[in-house]
Design a protein around this motif. Structure first.
Motif, mmCIF file in Angstrom:
data_model
loop_
_atom_site.group_PDB
_atom_site.id
_atom_site.type_symbol
_atom_site.label_atom_id
_atom_site.label_comp_id
_atom_site.label_asym_id
_atom_site.label_seq_id
_atom_site.Cartn_x
_atom_site.Cartn_y
_atom_site.Cartn_z
ATOM 1 N N HIS A 1 0.780 -1.232 0.000
ATOM 2 C CA HIS A 1 0.000 0.000 0.000
ATOM 3 C C HIS A 1 0.815 1.289 0.000
ATOM 4 O O HIS A 1 0.321 2.317 -0.445
ATOM 5 C CB HIS A 1 -0.925 0.034 1.225
ATOM 6 N N PHE B 1 -6.493 3.904 0.847
ATOM 7 C CA PHE B 1 -7.911 3.607 0.653
ATOM 8 C C PHE B 1 -8.427 4.268 -0.629
ATOM 9 O O PHE B 1 -9.147 3.659 -1.417
ATOM 10 C CB PHE B 1 -8.730 4.118 1.842
ATOM 11 N N ASN C 1 -6.771 2.909 -4.109
ATOM 12 C CA ASN C 1 -7.134 1.531 -4.448
ATOM 13 C C ASN C 1 -8.635 1.345 -4.642
ATOM 14 O O ASN C 1 -9.109 0.213 -4.747
ATOM 15 C CB ASN C 1 -6.626 0.577 -3.360
ATOM 16 N N ASN C 2 -9.353 2.481 -4.680
ATOM 17 C CA ASN C 2 -10.809 2.420 -4.882
ATOM 18 C C ASN C 2 -11.483 1.472 -3.899
ATOM 19 O O ASN C 2 -12.368 0.681 -4.266
ATOM 20 C CB ASN C 2 -11.137 1.991 -6.326
ATOM 21 N N SER C 3 -11.051 1.548 -2.664
ATOM 22 C CA SER C 3 -11.613 0.669 -1.637
ATOM 23 C C SER C 3 -13.087 0.979 -1.399
ATOM 24 O O SER C 3 -13.482 2.149 -1.325
ATOM 25 C CB SER C 3 -10.848 0.842 -0.324
ATOM 26 N N HIS D 1 -14.483 0.734 1.262
ATOM 27 C CA HIS D 1 -14.576 1.337 2.592
ATOM 28 C C HIS D 1 -14.433 2.859 2.535
ATOM 29 O O HIS D 1 -14.876 3.554 3.445
ATOM 30 C CB HIS D 1 -13.477 0.789 3.509
ATOM 31 N N TYR D 2 -13.807 3.356 1.471
ATOM 32 C CA TYR D 2 -13.446 4.775 1.404
ATOM 33 C C TYR D 2 -14.664 5.679 1.232
ATOM 34 O O TYR D 2 -15.610 5.349 0.528
ATOM 35 C CB TYR D 2 -12.467 5.005 0.245
ATOM 36 N N SER E 1 -8.924 -3.743 5.067
ATOM 37 C CA SER E 1 -7.700 -3.343 4.401
ATOM 38 C C SER E 1 -8.089 -2.566 3.156
ATOM 39 O O SER E 1 -9.160 -2.791 2.597
ATOM 40 C CB SER E 1 -6.859 -4.563 4.011
ATOM 41 N N SER E 2 -7.238 -1.653 2.729
ATOM 42 C CA SER E 2 -7.560 -0.903 1.513
ATOM 43 C C SER E 2 -7.495 -1.781 0.274
ATOM 44 O O SER E 2 -7.884 -1.376 -0.818
ATOM 45 C CB SER E 2 -6.609 0.282 1.354
ATOM 46 N N LYS E 3 -7.002 -3.043 0.446
ATOM 47 C CA LYS E 3 -6.918 -3.940 -0.705
ATOM 48 C C LYS E 3 -7.637 -5.268 -0.497
ATOM 49 O O LYS E 3 -7.473 -6.178 -1.292
ATOM 50 C CB LYS E 3 -5.444 -4.224 -1.046
ATOM 51 N N ASN E 4 -8.426 -5.392 0.581
ATOM 52 C CA ASN E 4 -9.024 -6.709 0.779
ATOM 53 C C ASN E 4 -10.222 -6.973 -0.133
ATOM 54 O O ASN E 4 -10.825 -8.028 -0.072
ATOM 55 C CB ASN E 4 -9.375 -6.988 2.255
ATOM 56 N N HIS E 5 -10.526 -6.027 -1.035
ATOM 57 C CA HIS E 5 -11.522 -6.291 -2.080
ATOM 58 C C HIS E 5 -10.859 -6.788 -3.359
ATOM 59 O O HIS E 5 -11.536 -7.207 -4.295
ATOM 60 C CB HIS E 5 -12.312 -5.017 -2.389
#
Length: 321
Positions: free
Chosen positions: A160, A193, A196-198, A200-201, A220-224
């Motif tokens: 990240h 966030f 990475n187009n999270s 959650h953001y 996580s900002s990448k768990n998608h």
């Protein structure tokens, strides 16, 4: 601008970062004259701050760095060599023997996450557990837990931050205290966030909003984003586990990113000129409490999906169910 470093740097990053102000494109001179004792997180945070200045093309110079009280410690921890400062050493280097791990740099093409996590975990586990680590039939769940949480945390920086990071640890025999410090000079949690187009953001987020979300389990900002195994590239549990570890053992936990800082569940906001580019994490706990911690953390690990049906600890891509 001259930055006169404080004599002591321990777990209170809010106070420590107040010394490391951001200059207005003028050269930075860091004065080591008063420095006496620094913890691992103070060392890696200072290095990351130096690297951040340099990445912004701000010249950095050291002053009184050859004769201050803690110079041998800083050299043994590889502080100056990482900062590309060559100085003769007036001591003999001995093996750390599990008492500390010198500062290690990691990131793209720099440092093995597995090796780094193994070294830090071996420094942290109680003496009675160390014989189980490499045993053919026995298993140290404490070691497994620490390696997993640390590797997730280090991988989180690699994935990240878009930069490099630094990690170190130390065990203090008299107090049974373990301190782990990790820091980088990358884009920080909020931009991670966002970039990475999270899902959650949120558009109106502040740094404070981002770090509070990052501490939620399985965030996580990448768990998608899925790996080749169709599992998240980062499960978002490393911070949660290490935060629980410090809480259960009456230790300390600190997370800094941007102008926001959480210390022992208390949210603080740094002044604009103390903005920390990247992320810094401090974990401190009593090593003597680790055996009792395993049972206390069992429920948390179940909630995070880190317990197999056989009752053993498992990683993200393991699936023995």
């Amino acid at each position: 601008m001259v930055i006169k470093l404080p004599s002591h740097g321990y777990d209170d990053l809010f106070e420590f970062l107040s010394y490391l102000k951001k200059p207005n494109q003028e050269p930075v001179v860091i004065d080591f004259e008063k420095v006496k004792q620094y913890s691992p997180v103070a060392l890696v945070t200072l290095i990351s701050k130096v690297k951040a200045y340099l990445s912004e093309e701000i010249p950095v110079f050291f002053m009184n760095h050859e004769h201050f009280e803690a110079v041998d410690y800083f050299q043994r921890m590889n502080f100056f060599s990482i900062c590309n400062i060559s100085m003769p050493e007036k001591f003999q280097r001995h093996d750390s023997y599990g008492i500390f791990t010198e500062i290690q740099e990691f990131g793209i093409n720099k440092g093995s996450v597995d090796v780094i996590s193994d070294g830090i975990a071996r420094c942290c586990v109680p003496e009675e557990e160390k014989s189980k680590i490499d045993h053919q039939t026995e298993n140290s769940e404490i070691y497994d837990l620490l390696v997993y949480a640390l590797s997730e945390l280090v991988n989180n920086v690699v994935q990240h931050s878009e930069s490099r990071g630094f990690i170190s640890a130390q065990f203090y025999r008299k107090t049974e205290l373990v301190r782990i410090g990790i820091a980088d000079y990358g884009i920080g949690i909020l931009d991670s966030f966002k970039n990475n187009n999270s899902p959650h953001y949120r558009d109106n987020w502040s740094d404070a909003d981002a770090i509070q979300k990052a501490l939620e389990p399985k965030v996580s900002s990448k768990n998608h984003i899925k790996s080749l195994y169709q599992t998240p590239v980062n499960a978002g549990v490393g911070l949660s586990i290490l935060k629980k570890l410090s809480e259960k053992l009456s230790g300390k936990f600190c997370l800094v990113s941007g102008n926001a800082i959480i210390e022992n569940a208390q949210l603080k906001v740094l002044s604009a000129d103390c903005y920390f580019k990247g992320v810094a994490v401090n974990i401190a706990f009593k090593k003597s409490g680790l055996p009792d911690f395993q049972e206390a953390l069992m429920e948390t690990k179940k909630e995070l999906g880190l317990i197999s049906r056989s009752g053993k600890f498992k990683g993200v891509i393991d699936n023995d169910d």
